[in-house]
Write a protein that holds these residues in place. Structure first.
Motif, PDB file in Angstrom:
ATOM      1  N   SER A  36       0.795  -1.229   0.000  1.00  0.00           N
ATOM      2  CA  SER A  36       0.000   0.000   0.000  1.00  0.00           C
ATOM      3  C   SER A  36       0.827   1.279   0.000  1.00  0.00           C
ATOM      4  CB  SER A  36      -0.912   0.023   1.229  1.00  0.00           C
ATOM      5  OG  SER A  36      -1.780  -1.077   1.219  1.00  0.00           O
ATOM      6  N   ARG A  37       2.087   1.191   0.413  1.00  0.00           N
ATOM      7  CA  ARG A  37       2.900   2.406   0.561  1.00  0.00           C
ATOM      8  C   ARG A  37       4.140   2.370  -0.323  1.00  0.00           C
ATOM      9  NH1 ARG A  37       2.641   3.061   7.125  1.00  0.00           N
ATOM     10  NH2 ARG A  37       0.381   3.266   7.237  1.00  0.00           N
ATOM     11  N   CYS A  38       3.990   1.897  -1.520  1.00  0.00           N
ATOM     12  CA  CYS A  38       5.093   1.723  -2.457  1.00  0.00           C
ATOM     13  C   CYS A  38       4.935   2.725  -3.597  1.00  0.00           C
ATOM     14  CB  CYS A  38       5.051   0.286  -2.989  1.00  0.00           C
ATOM     15  SG  CYS A  38       6.283  -0.104  -4.248  1.00  0.00           S
ATOM     16  N   THR A  41       2.517   1.446  -6.075  1.00  0.00           N
ATOM     17  CA  THR A  41       1.144   1.195  -5.637  1.00  0.00           C
ATOM     18  C   THR A  41       0.094   1.631  -6.666  1.00  0.00           C
ATOM     19  OG1 THR A  41       1.803   1.250  -3.318  1.00  0.00           O
ATOM     20  CG2 THR A  41      -0.530   1.598  -3.771  1.00  0.00           C
ATOM     21  N   ASN A  67       5.165  -7.319   3.265  1.00  0.00           N
ATOM     22  CA  ASN A  67       5.816  -6.231   3.994  1.00  0.00           C
ATOM     23  C   ASN A  67       7.338  -6.382   4.006  1.00  0.00           C
ATOM     24  OD1 ASN A  67       5.532  -3.795   5.499  1.00  0.00           O
ATOM     25  ND2 ASN A  67       5.975  -4.913   7.378  1.00  0.00           N
ATOM     26  N   GLN A  72       6.653  -1.570   3.432  1.00  0.00           N
ATOM     27  CA  GLN A  72       5.655  -0.791   2.716  1.00  0.00           C
ATOM     28  C   GLN A  72       4.232  -1.357   2.793  1.00  0.00           C
ATOM     29  OE1 GLN A  72       7.470  -0.261  -1.169  1.00  0.00           O
ATOM     30  NE2 GLN A  72       8.728   1.395  -0.401  1.00  0.00           N
ATOM     31  N   GLU A  73       4.040  -2.417   3.567  1.00  0.00           N
ATOM     32  CA  GLU A  73       2.693  -2.957   3.805  1.00  0.00           C
ATOM     33  C   GLU A  73       2.563  -3.283   5.288  1.00  0.00           C
ATOM     34  OE1 GLU A  73      -0.462  -2.821   3.242  1.00  0.00           O
ATOM     35  OE2 GLU A  73      -0.267  -3.662   1.238  1.00  0.00           O
ATOM     36  N   GLU A  79      -7.110  -2.777   7.456  1.00  0.00           N
ATOM     37  CA  GLU A  79      -6.529  -1.553   6.895  1.00  0.00           C
ATOM     38  C   GLU A  79      -6.152  -1.752   5.431  1.00  0.00           C
ATOM     39  OE1 GLU A  79      -4.343   0.408  10.782  1.00  0.00           O
ATOM     40  OE2 GLU A  79      -3.357  -1.267   9.761  1.00  0.00           O
ATOM     41  N   PHE A  83      -7.941   0.305   2.407  1.00  0.00           N
ATOM     42  CA  PHE A  83      -7.126   1.133   1.530  1.00  0.00           C
ATOM     43  C   PHE A  83      -7.338   0.745   0.070  1.00  0.00           C
ATOM     44  CE2 PHE A  83      -3.296   1.514  -1.043  1.00  0.00           C
ATOM     45  CZ  PHE A  83      -3.069   2.879  -0.987  1.00  0.00           C
ATOM     46  N   THR A  87      -9.254   3.497  -2.095  1.00  0.00           N
ATOM     47  CA  THR A  87      -8.324   4.267  -2.914  1.00  0.00           C
ATOM     48  C   THR A  87      -8.315   3.814  -4.371  1.00  0.00           C
ATOM     49  OG1 THR A  87      -6.947   4.484  -0.945  1.00  0.00           O
ATOM     50  CG2 THR A  87      -5.948   5.124  -3.039  1.00  0.00           C
ATOM     51  N   ASN A 128       8.063  -5.033  -4.571  1.00  0.00           N
ATOM     52  CA  ASN A 128       6.604  -5.109  -4.650  1.00  0.00           C
ATOM     53  C   ASN A 128       6.152  -5.031  -6.110  1.00  0.00           C
ATOM     54  OD1 ASN A 128       6.254  -4.965  -1.735  1.00  0.00           O
ATOM     55  ND2 ASN A 128       6.882  -2.829  -1.931  1.00  0.00           N
TER      56      ASN A 128
END
Length: 165
Positions: A36-38, A41, A67, A72-73, A79, A83, A87, A128
């Motif tokens: 989710s935070r890459c 993404t 992760n 990044q996950e 959650e 997301f 998103t 990822n």
């Protein structure tokens, strides 16, 4: 041996036991390790578009949160699901968070990482959003590295080939 890949035990993001065979209903799978935070993404948008375009023809995108790359996950299942849905409008199935490399690598990735990419290189997941197209028979038809966009012509070409078998 190919059936083993399809029948590898998995758990959905909602905590239900499953397999690739169950998730795809006997069709093809595009398995993608996601985060989710890459910086990659935004590929979720293209992955969902592939699911919408090819889902009725027998392709299921399967997201596998991981992760292991830069943390990044970090989220818990609720959650991650929230997301992805809010998103990117993700409708394709997701598994629980798995390890893809190293001694704790899930058996699914122990098998997937044996498949070579287009340059002939097999081995560890690089980052990822690495992608594997698995046929309904459980063979890895292609492996695409993280920077290959999900809707790239080479990805679509292999999807079309697998769905026309």
């Amino acid at each position: 041996m190919a059936d083993d890949l399809l029948d590898t035990p998995l758990t959905t993001l909602q905590g239900e036991p499953t397999t690739l065979r169950d998730l795809t209903g006997g069709g093809a799978a595009l398995v993608v390790n996601v985060a989710s935070r890459c910086g990659l993404t935004p590929q979720y948008t293209q992955l969902e578009a592939l699911q919408q375009q090819y889902g009725g023809r027998g392709l299921t995108v399967v997201g596998v949160p991981c992760n292991q790359f830069g943390g990044q996950e970090p989220g818990v299942p609720a959650e991650i699901a929230g997301f992805c849905s809010a998103t990117y409008g993700v409708t394709f199935p997701m598994t629980e968070k798995l390890e893809v490399n190293g001694p704790g690598a899930h058996p699914l990735f122990q098998r997937l990482t044996q498949a070579p990419d287009v340059s002939g290189a097999a081995g560890d997941v690089q980052w990822n959003f690495e992608k594997w197209l698995v046929t309904p028979e459980g063979e890895v038809a292609a492996r695409f590295r993280p920077t290959t966009q999900p809707d790239a012509p080479e990805v679509r070409h292999v999807i079309e080939e697998v769905l026309h078998r």
